[in-house]
Write an enzyme that holds these catalytic residues in place. Structure first.
Site, PDB file in Angstrom:
ATOM      1  N   LYS A  66      41.885  34.131  40.531  1.00 47.25           N
ATOM      2  CA  LYS A  66      41.977  34.497  39.117  1.00 47.25           C
ATOM      3  C   LYS A  66      43.449  34.646  38.760  1.00 47.25           C
ATOM      4  O   LYS A  66      44.230  35.243  39.520  1.00 47.25           O
ATOM      5  CB  LYS A  66      41.216  35.804  38.881  1.00 47.25           C
ATOM      6  CG  LYS A  66      41.209  36.279  37.437  1.00 47.25           C
ATOM      7  CD  LYS A  66      40.349  37.539  37.305  1.00 47.25           C
ATOM      8  CE  LYS A  66      40.315  38.083  35.900  1.00 47.25           C
ATOM      9  NZ  LYS A  66      39.451  39.278  35.778  1.00 47.25           N
ATOM     10  N   SER A  76      36.096  38.553  32.185  1.00 47.60           N
ATOM     11  CA  SER A  76      37.429  37.962  32.369  1.00 47.60           C
ATOM     12  C   SER A  76      37.580  37.196  33.677  1.00 47.60           C
ATOM     13  O   SER A  76      38.521  36.412  33.816  1.00 47.60           O
ATOM     14  CB  SER A  76      38.512  39.035  32.253  1.00 47.60           C
ATOM     15  OG  SER A  76      38.490  39.914  33.353  1.00 47.60           O
ATOM     16  N   SER A  96      33.828  42.613  34.879  1.00 42.17           N
ATOM     17  CA  SER A  96      34.393  41.262  34.871  1.00 42.17           C
ATOM     18  C   SER A  96      34.076  40.420  36.095  1.00 42.17           C
ATOM     19  O   SER A  96      34.402  39.238  36.121  1.00 42.17           O
ATOM     20  CB  SER A  96      35.914  41.318  34.668  1.00 42.17           C
ATOM     21  OG  SER A  96      36.204  41.297  33.292  1.00 42.17           O
TER      22      SER A  96
END
Length: 609
Positions: A225, A297, A321
């Site tokens: 990420k 996210s 998330s």
């Protein structure tokens, strides 16, 4: 009269400050200047009235400010005192602290010494730090089709590499091709690290040639990420404000994966500043229904795992998330015990809530990745060597597992058939403000890490006005007292959950907002696992291959990630929901995707941070 009034207010403030700090009147702590205390008397209850009207003319009471803080209980005299004290005492200290620690954004430096420890047992207990004992996939053959290779598990790919049926460079090329093909369609990839990937793959192959094997992640391609820093590549945090940012920092989790021989092929989408699935390049899609967005996210990691673009990915969760995008995209994921994985070099929302965890094809893969990234990070005050056991060695027949009313019945039945003692269960607690506690904690902490960003009006450029900009403006007027009260409420919640957690684990909806809030406040681990599919709503035809994924969660107490993983592995050993592939190449006849998609923005509680 104006000067007299000012001196009277200031005199009382200085005397109170001197008593509180045990210092002589005339010195304001935290400042370099001295103020001479006046002998003109206090503006207190006895003599307030005679000067009040003049004082209000000179220093109008900011009534709305007190109302925003729910502090309207002060009388006008006290409000004037507070305003004067804030101006002369608080603000200089506030500005001094900003210069000291709040000139850079992201929370990468100067962490708070107020550390949350999620452990329920004494840290003096013996730590279980031995490596897990993985199963061996003997007799495995290399598939003829690259797509079949892309959807193999970590342990299967590792066996191919060990037996020299494929090289890491070949494997890396397969995933790089998929990144380039599907990443733009799903809007799930920010940066492809091709040069680094082939360099690391080559090194992995050379080590294998020399007979040196680093473990099950040796030569395995993966993604991070894009809030996780890797030198020489952008770390954008998904935000247009930081899209050109290159941090000369090597995140701890990246160091751990590099030492395990894993191959970084891409930086994957993070929602802007780790909020939801909207980023500076678009909005990440769900491979199972490309008209739909991924939510959460950790959008890029979930979407890419679902589509077979990387073999595993590291996401993050503050509140939802990992769980939300894993649920939406139908992948297996672990939100580990808080503190299990070090966060140095990772953008911070809340130091007492942020967690890093794996999104994978299976629970076994999650266990493999956790084994490589867990452990104490010397620069992360909250990280620790969690007392986790080996999930591959857990005797599940000795476990008692509760199931909530919203638990997936198939999961309960499968585990019961494998000898697990399953019982009805409710996670009882009296705290009714878990969602409010999460909001106060997360928003205030986030604002501390992005103070300069807000003060310089960069929030005006944020990708979604109703997200961080709105929340952090509101957070600016949360008082320190009320923040601490929220933490006391959190402590009460943790105590009650601990006292009522009478089972070894429990099964329940992984996307239920209340459970997401409670689980993150307590720091408990959860495994999200796919359990089936259903038809999409408003399907354009009966022939569409697009589907809505069904998932559930297996929750365990802090430091018992191995229990949740063992139960998830037991379920997946006799089911194949996690092995299904989304229809990203062929959505079916009589179906088409409108452009732009018609799906609405999901409700706030489905966004995830």
């Amino acid at each position: 009269m104006k000067n007299l009034m000012s001196n009277m207010l200031l005199s009382e403030f200085i005397e109170c400050s001197a008593k509180f700090y045990h210092r002589a009147p005339g010195v304001i702590p935290g400042t370099s200047r001295q103020v001479i205390a006046q002998d003109s008397g206090k503006l207190g209850p006895k003599n307030c009235g005679e000067h009040l009207e003049q004082a209000k003319n000179d220093f109008p009471v900011c009534q709305c400010g007190f109302d925003m803080l729910d502090a309207g209980f002060f009388n006008d005299c006290k409000k004037l005192e507070i305003q004067k004290g804030a101006k002369d005492f608080n603000i200089p200290i506030i500005r001094s602290n900003r210069k000291l620690v709040a000139t850079a954004n992201g929370g990468l430096h100067n962490p708070s010494p107020l550390v949350f420890n999620s452990a329920w047992k004494s840290q003096e207990a013996k730590l279980a730090t031995d490596k897990f004992k993985y199963p061996v996939y003997s007799g495995i053959q290399r598939p003829k089709n690259d797509e079949d290779i892309a959807f193999m598990s970590i342990l299967e790919l590792g066996q191919l590499l060990k037996e020299k049926l494929i090289t890491s460079e070949e494997l890396t090329a397969i995933f790089l091709n998929r990144l380039k093909r599907y990443g733009p369609v799903l809007e799930s990839v920010i940066t492809i690290t091709e040069e680094l990937a082939f360099q690391q793959a080559k090194e992995a192959d050379q080590l294998l040639t020399k007979g040196k094997y680093l473990g099950p992640l040796h030569g395995i391609p993966y993604g991070l990420k894009d809030i996780i820093a890797v030198p020489n590549y952008p770390t954008t945090w998904g935000s247009k404000s930081f899209k050109d940012q290159v941090l000369d920092v090597e995140a701890w989790v990246y160091k751990r994966l590099k030492s395990a021989g894993a191959v970084l092929v891409a930086k994957l989408v993070s929602g802007s500043l780790a909020y939801d699935d909207i980023w500076f390049g678009g909005r990440t899609r769900n491979p199972w229904n490309i008209e739909e967005f991924s939510t959460g996210s950790s959008a890029g990691p979930a979407s890419c795992i679902s589509a077979g673009i990387v073999s595993f990915a590291i996401g993050s969760e503050t509140v939802g998330s990992i769980t939300y995008p894993a649920t939406r995209c139908g992948v297996t994921a672990l939100r580990p015990t808080f503190g299990a994985v070090g966060r140095t070099g990772v953008m911070s929302i809340s130091e007492s809530l942020d967690k890093l965890g794996p999104l994978c094809r299976s629970a076994a893969d999650c266990a493999v990745v956790l084994d490589s990234i867990r452990g104490k990070d010397p620069a992360d005050l909250s990280s620790r060597d969690i007392m986790v056991g080996d999930p591959f060695s857990v005797d599940i027949t000795k476990l008692t597992v509760g199931y909530l009313e919203d638990a997936d019945k198939e999961v309960v039945d499968v585990l019961k058939s494998k000898g697990v003692n399953t019982v009805p269960f409710n996670l009882d607690y009296t705290v009714d403000s878990a969602q409010g506690i999460v909001s106060f904690t997360m928003d205030v902490d986030m604002l501390a890490h992005f103070d300069e960003w807000q003060r310089s009006n960069q929030d005006d450029e944020f990708e979604a006005e109703d997200q961080w900009p709105l929340e952090l403006r509101r957070a600016r007027v949360i008082s320190a007292v009320d923040y601490i009260q929220a933490q006391r409420g959190r402590s009460k919640l943790i105590h009650e959950v601990k006292e009522n957690f009478k089972v070894d684990a429990f099964i329940g909806d992984a996307s239920d907002w209340e459970k997401v809030c409670v689980g993150n406040l307590v720091g408990m681990p959860v495994v999200v696992l796919p359990t089936g599919f259903k038809k999409i709503s408003n399907a354009p035809s009966n022939d569409t291959r697009r589907k809505t994924t069904i998932t559930t969660g297996i929750y365990a107490p802090p430091d018992h990630d191995h229990v949740a993983l063992a139960l998830a592995m037991a379920y997946q050993s006799v089911t194949n929901h996690h092995k299904q592939r989304p229809p990203i190449d062929d959505i079916g006849p009589n179906d088409s995707i409108p452009n732009p998609p018609t799906s609405l923005v999901p409700a706030r509680q489905l966004r995830g941070y």
